[in-house]
Design a protein around this motif. Structure first.
Motif, short mmCIF file in Angstrom:
data_model
loop_
_atom_site.label_atom_id
_atom_site.label_comp_id
_atom_site.label_asym_id
_atom_site.label_seq_id
_atom_site.Cartn_x
_atom_site.Cartn_y
_atom_site.Cartn_z
N LEU A 32 -11.42 -6.61 -6.04
CA LEU A 32 -10.26 -5.69 -6.03
C LEU A 32 -9.91 -5.21 -4.65
O LEU A 32 -10.77 -5.28 -3.82
CB LEU A 32 -10.79 -4.43 -6.93
CG LEU A 32 -11.38 -4.53 -8.37
CD1 LEU A 32 -12.05 -3.35 -8.87
CD2 LEU A 32 -10.32 -4.85 -9.23
N GLY A 89 -7.65 0.61 -4.36
CA GLY A 89 -6.54 1.41 -5.29
C GLY A 89 -6.57 0.52 -6.58
O GLY A 89 -5.88 1.11 -7.57
N ASP A 90 -7.03 -0.83 -6.57
CA ASP A 90 -6.94 -1.52 -7.84
C ASP A 90 -7.92 -1.06 -8.73
O ASP A 90 -8.92 -0.73 -8.21
CB ASP A 90 -7.18 -3.37 -7.55
CG ASP A 90 -5.85 -3.79 -6.85
OD1 ASP A 90 -4.88 -3.05 -6.72
OD2 ASP A 90 -6.21 -5.06 -6.37
N SER A 91 -7.75 -1.46 -9.98
CA SER A 91 -8.46 -1.03 -11.10
C SER A 91 -8.80 -2.18 -12.05
O SER A 91 -7.90 -2.89 -12.23
CB SER A 91 -8.41 0.22 -11.74
OG SER A 91 -7.16 0.17 -12.32
N GLU A 110 -10.61 -2.97 -16.08
CA GLU A 110 -11.44 -2.44 -17.33
C GLU A 110 -12.50 -3.33 -17.77
O GLU A 110 -12.11 -4.52 -17.98
CB GLU A 110 -10.56 -1.66 -18.12
CG GLU A 110 -11.68 -1.19 -19.43
CD GLU A 110 -10.61 -0.18 -20.15
OE1 GLU A 110 -11.07 0.25 -21.22
OE2 GLU A 110 -9.40 -0.15 -20.02
N LEU A 136 -16.70 2.51 -5.07
CA LEU A 136 -16.14 2.08 -6.55
C LEU A 136 -16.56 3.32 -7.47
O LEU A 136 -17.67 3.87 -7.47
CB LEU A 136 -17.15 0.90 -6.94
CG LEU A 136 -16.77 0.15 -8.18
CD1 LEU A 136 -15.45 -0.65 -7.73
CD2 LEU A 136 -17.95 -0.76 -8.49
N VAL A 163 -16.31 4.48 -11.40
CA VAL A 163 -16.56 3.79 -12.71
C VAL A 163 -16.61 5.09 -13.67
O VAL A 163 -17.45 5.87 -13.55
CB VAL A 163 -17.65 2.89 -12.77
CG1 VAL A 163 -18.79 3.60 -12.38
CG2 VAL A 163 -17.55 2.17 -14.07
N ARG A 167 -13.74 1.73 -16.85
CA ARG A 167 -12.71 1.60 -16.00
C ARG A 167 -13.26 1.65 -14.57
O ARG A 167 -13.90 2.56 -14.42
CB ARG A 167 -11.55 2.68 -16.14
CG ARG A 167 -10.48 2.80 -15.28
CD ARG A 167 -9.52 1.76 -15.03
NE ARG A 167 -8.75 1.43 -16.42
CZ ARG A 167 -8.05 0.49 -16.35
NH1 ARG A 167 -7.85 -0.56 -15.44
NH2 ARG A 167 -7.54 0.10 -17.59
N VAL A 168 -13.16 0.55 -13.67
CA VAL A 168 -13.56 0.61 -12.45
C VAL A 168 -12.43 0.50 -11.26
O VAL A 168 -11.44 -0.12 -11.58
CB VAL A 168 -14.27 -0.57 -12.09
CG1 VAL A 168 -15.03 -0.93 -10.85
CG2 VAL A 168 -15.35 -0.81 -13.16
N ARG A 169 -12.56 1.22 -10.45
CA ARG A 169 -11.34 1.67 -9.41
C ARG A 169 -12.14 1.34 -7.84
O ARG A 169 -12.98 2.00 -7.53
CB ARG A 169 -10.70 2.92 -9.46
CG ARG A 169 -9.80 3.28 -8.35
CD ARG A 169 -9.04 4.36 -8.87
NE ARG A 169 -7.91 4.62 -7.69
CZ ARG A 169 -6.80 4.24 -7.77
NH1 ARG A 169 -6.15 3.65 -8.71
NH2 ARG A 169 -5.81 4.85 -6.93
N ALA A 170 -11.40 0.58 -7.34
CA ALA A 170 -11.78 0.31 -5.67
C ALA A 170 -11.32 1.37 -4.88
O ALA A 170 -10.16 1.86 -4.73
CB ALA A 170 -11.23 -1.03 -5.34
N LEU A 171 -12.26 2.09 -4.21
CA LEU A 171 -11.94 3.47 -3.34
C LEU A 171 -11.85 3.06 -2.26
O LEU A 171 -10.97 3.83 -1.45
CB LEU A 171 -12.95 4.41 -3.60
CG LEU A 171 -13.27 4.83 -5.19
CD1 LEU A 171 -14.45 5.92 -5.25
CD2 LEU A 171 -12.09 5.69 -5.79
#
Length: 86
Positions: free
Chosen positions: A30, A33-35, A37, A64, A66, A70-74
């Motif tokens: 990722l 900002g990308d996520s 599921e 990251l 979670v 749902r996982v989002r790159a921070l």
């Protein structure tokens, strides 16, 4: 116990006693900002375990986020996620 798939598009299924846990999606890259599921299911001989009984976590919450699969790159870096049955 750490399980890794043989290929990036293969899921993981593991059985411990009467509980079978399947993670449908695995290796993912990722950008910040990308996520994505991830989908996990857990079953017993008596039926499925409700999704709200699954606990999602990461080893690197600074990189990251979670929540419920749902996982989002921070920020840039690497992290692992895991799901367990509570």
């Amino acid at each position: 116990l750490v399980l890794r798939p043989l290929g990036s598009s293969l899921g993981i299924t593991v059985t411990f006693g009467d509980v079978t846990l399947t993670l449908a999606s695995t290796d993912t890259t990722l950008l910040v900002g990308d996520s994505v599921e991830f989908v996990a299911t857990a079953t017993t001989p008596w039926g499925p375990i409700p999704a709200d009984s699954l606990v999602w976590a990461t080893d690197s919450p600074a990189f990251l986020g979670v929540q419920n699969g749902r996982v989002r790159a921070l920020r840039p870096g690497s992290a692992s996620i895991w799901v367990s049955y509570a």
